[in-house]
Design a protein around this motif. Sequence first.
Motif, PDB file in Angstrom:
ATOM      1  N   VAL A   8       1.101  -1.079  -0.039  1.00 26.24           N
ATOM      2  CA  VAL A   8       0.499  -0.288  -0.012  1.00 26.24           C
ATOM      3  C   VAL A   8       1.323   1.201   0.211  1.00 26.24           C
ATOM      4  N   ILE A   9       2.029   1.179   0.935  1.00 29.35           N
ATOM      5  CA  ILE A   9       2.540   2.420   0.812  1.00 29.35           C
ATOM      6  C   ILE A   9       3.256   2.671  -0.523  1.00 29.35           C
ATOM      7  N   LEU A  10       3.898   1.681  -0.907  1.00 25.76           N
ATOM      8  CA  LEU A  10       5.079   1.708  -1.665  1.00 25.76           C
ATOM      9  C   LEU A  10       4.072   1.908  -3.429  1.00 25.76           C
ATOM     10  N   THR A  11       3.267   1.654  -3.569  1.00 26.62           N
ATOM     11  CA  THR A  11       2.596   0.952  -5.004  1.00 26.62           C
ATOM     12  C   THR A  11       1.434   1.976  -5.215  1.00 26.62           C
ATOM     13  N   ILE A  12       1.465   2.640  -3.969  1.00 25.72           N
ATOM     14  CA  ILE A  12      -0.146   3.776  -3.835  1.00 25.72           C
ATOM     15  C   ILE A  12       0.028   5.042  -3.380  1.00 25.72           C
ATOM     16  N   ILE A  13       0.690   4.695  -1.697  1.00 26.39           N
ATOM     17  CA  ILE A  13       0.228   6.037  -1.059  1.00 26.39           C
ATOM     18  C   ILE A  13       2.013   7.025  -1.603  1.00 26.39           C
ATOM     19  N   LEU A  14       3.000   6.086  -2.184  1.00 25.52           N
ATOM     20  CA  LEU A  14       4.323   6.741  -2.457  1.00 25.52           C
ATOM     21  C   LEU A  14       4.130   7.348  -3.743  1.00 25.52           C
ATOM     22  N   PRO A  15       3.471   6.559  -4.725  1.00 24.34           N
ATOM     23  CA  PRO A  15       3.332   6.921  -6.222  1.00 24.34           C
ATOM     24  C   PRO A  15       2.135   8.513  -6.366  1.00 24.34           C
ATOM     25  N   ILE A  16       0.794   8.667  -5.008  1.00 27.57           N
ATOM     26  CA  ILE A  16       0.678   8.997  -5.775  1.00 27.57           C
ATOM     27  C   ILE A  16       1.335  10.613  -4.597  1.00 27.57           C
ATOM     28  N   LEU A  17       2.015  10.756  -4.273  1.00 26.39           N
ATOM     29  CA  LEU A  17       2.532  11.984  -3.263  1.00 26.39           C
ATOM     30  C   LEU A  17       4.192  12.497  -3.957  1.00 26.39           C
ATOM     31  N   LEU A  18       4.387  11.941  -5.047  1.00 25.03           N
ATOM     32  CA  LEU A  18       4.918  11.411  -6.240  1.00 25.03           C
ATOM     33  C   LEU A  18       4.702  12.088  -7.001  1.00 25.03           C
ATOM     34  N   VAL A  26       3.963  16.807 -14.926  1.00 25.76           N
ATOM     35  CA  VAL A  26       2.932  16.352 -15.194  1.00 25.76           C
ATOM     36  C   VAL A  26       1.679  16.899 -14.855  1.00 25.76           C
ATOM     37  N   ASN A  27       0.741  17.025 -16.437  1.00 22.82           N
ATOM     38  CA  ASN A  27      -0.395  17.520 -16.086  1.00 22.82           C
ATOM     39  C   ASN A  27      -1.130  16.873 -15.159  1.00 22.82           C
ATOM     40  N   SER A  28      -2.326  16.119 -15.425  1.00 22.99           N
ATOM     41  CA  SER A  28      -2.793  15.099 -14.599  1.00 22.99           C
ATOM     42  C   SER A  28      -2.635  13.217 -14.671  1.00 22.99           C
ATOM     43  N   ILE A  29      -3.571  13.352 -13.655  1.00 25.44           N
ATOM     44  CA  ILE A  29      -2.814  11.722 -13.160  1.00 25.44           C
ATOM     45  C   ILE A  29      -3.218  10.587 -14.140  1.00 25.44           C
ATOM     46  N   TYR A  30      -3.717  10.821 -15.160  1.00 22.75           N
ATOM     47  CA  TYR A  30      -4.011  10.106 -16.230  1.00 22.75           C
ATOM     48  C   TYR A  30      -2.469   9.743 -17.266  1.00 22.75           C
ATOM     49  N   LEU A  31      -1.725  10.966 -17.308  1.00 27.87           N
ATOM     50  CA  LEU A  31      -0.553  10.985 -18.000  1.00 27.87           C
ATOM     51  C   LEU A  31      -0.652  10.620 -19.573  1.00 27.87           C
ATOM     52  N   SER A  51      -0.178  12.758 -22.612  1.00 31.06           N
ATOM     53  CA  SER A  51       1.111  12.287 -23.130  1.00 31.06           C
ATOM     54  C   SER A  51       2.116  11.940 -23.149  1.00 31.06           C
ATOM     55  N   THR A  52       3.342  10.829 -23.939  1.00 34.64           N
ATOM     56  CA  THR A  52       3.762  10.177 -23.539  1.00 34.64           C
ATOM     57  C   THR A  52       5.377  11.046 -23.573  1.00 34.64           C
ATOM     58  N   ARG A  53       5.408  11.841 -23.528  1.00 30.38           N
ATOM     59  CA  ARG A  53       6.664  12.888 -22.412  1.00 30.38           C
ATOM     60  C   ARG A  53       5.930  12.732 -20.928  1.00 30.38           C
ATOM     61  N   GLU A  54       5.009  13.239 -21.072  1.00 36.21           N
ATOM     62  CA  GLU A  54       4.986  12.795 -19.234  1.00 36.21           C
ATOM     63  C   GLU A  54       4.501  11.675 -18.756  1.00 36.21           C
ATOM     64  N   ARG A  55       4.836  10.656 -19.280  1.00 35.62           N
ATOM     65  CA  ARG A  55       4.680   9.331 -18.689  1.00 35.62           C
ATOM     66  C   ARG A  55       6.141   8.696 -18.821  1.00 35.62           C
ATOM     67  N   LEU A  56       7.354   9.378 -18.900  1.00 33.14           N
ATOM     68  CA  LEU A  56       8.431   8.891 -18.920  1.00 33.14           C
ATOM     69  C   LEU A  56       9.456   9.150 -17.364  1.00 33.14           C
ATOM     70  N   ILE A  57       8.768  10.704 -16.948  1.00 34.78           N
ATOM     71  CA  ILE A  57       9.017  10.455 -15.459  1.00 34.78           C
ATOM     72  C   ILE A  57       8.645   9.650 -14.755  1.00 34.78           C
ATOM     73  N   PRO A  58       7.710   9.501 -14.278  1.00 30.34           N
ATOM     74  CA  PRO A  58       6.601   8.685 -13.981  1.00 30.34           C
ATOM     75  C   PRO A  58       6.965   7.163 -13.421  1.00 30.34           C
ATOM     76  N   LEU A  59       6.414   6.785 -14.648  1.00 29.53           N
ATOM     77  CA  LEU A  59       7.446   5.640 -15.399  1.00 29.53           C
ATOM     78  C   LEU A  59       8.501   4.691 -14.880  1.00 29.53           C
ATOM     79  N   PHE A  60       9.243   5.652 -15.296  1.00 30.37           N
ATOM     80  CA  PHE A  60      10.790   5.438 -14.209  1.00 30.37           C
ATOM     81  C   PHE A  60      10.338   5.343 -12.861  1.00 30.37           C
TER      82      PHE A  60
END
Length: 202
Positions: free
Chosen positions: A47-57, A67-72, A74-83
Amino acid sequence: MKNHILKGISFVFHPLIMPLLGVLFYFSKTPRFIPEPVRNAKIFSIVILTIILPILLFFLLKTINKVNSIYLRSTRERLIPLFINCVIVLLILLRVLPSNEIFELYYFFLGILCSTLACFFMAVFKVKASIHMIAASGFFMFAVALGIHYQININGTIALMMIVLGAIATSRLHLKAHTNQELIIGMLTGLFPQLLCMNYWL
């Protein structure tokens, strides 16, 4: 009303909750004895690592305009969150679910890591895949594998997940978040790593 329902489907079945659903499903079906404190510790960590931490980040990335929205969208928006997600899943594999403890969940998260890496590299090359479909189809394949592995009847779960997959695809199409091709790419990206990982634990 229809628009709100379809938006709700995308929110309720957000990719962030799928790893947790996989863990909860495993603990509800496995015949192996796992002490309750161990189960609770694993669930809490997930819960901490896959939900709470990603939301905070996410909020941090939004604050610095990465990023502009939680739905990411554009492909450019996705790079940092996916990494970042790749790093988080790798941490889970090394510290929370090492292969010598609960090997089924280890390979489930190894499949998630492979799917996330594939999605990351597709984003690098401007190819967009539905992360919703990646997460949901990965969980679906893992649930099917568990049913085979433990020889238990999970027909109800399979039927429900097929309905959920259809609802997610309909939602993403209706909201114009993805094309048919992006949904199919996402589904295959979620399914195949889990299929490959099945060879090592099924």
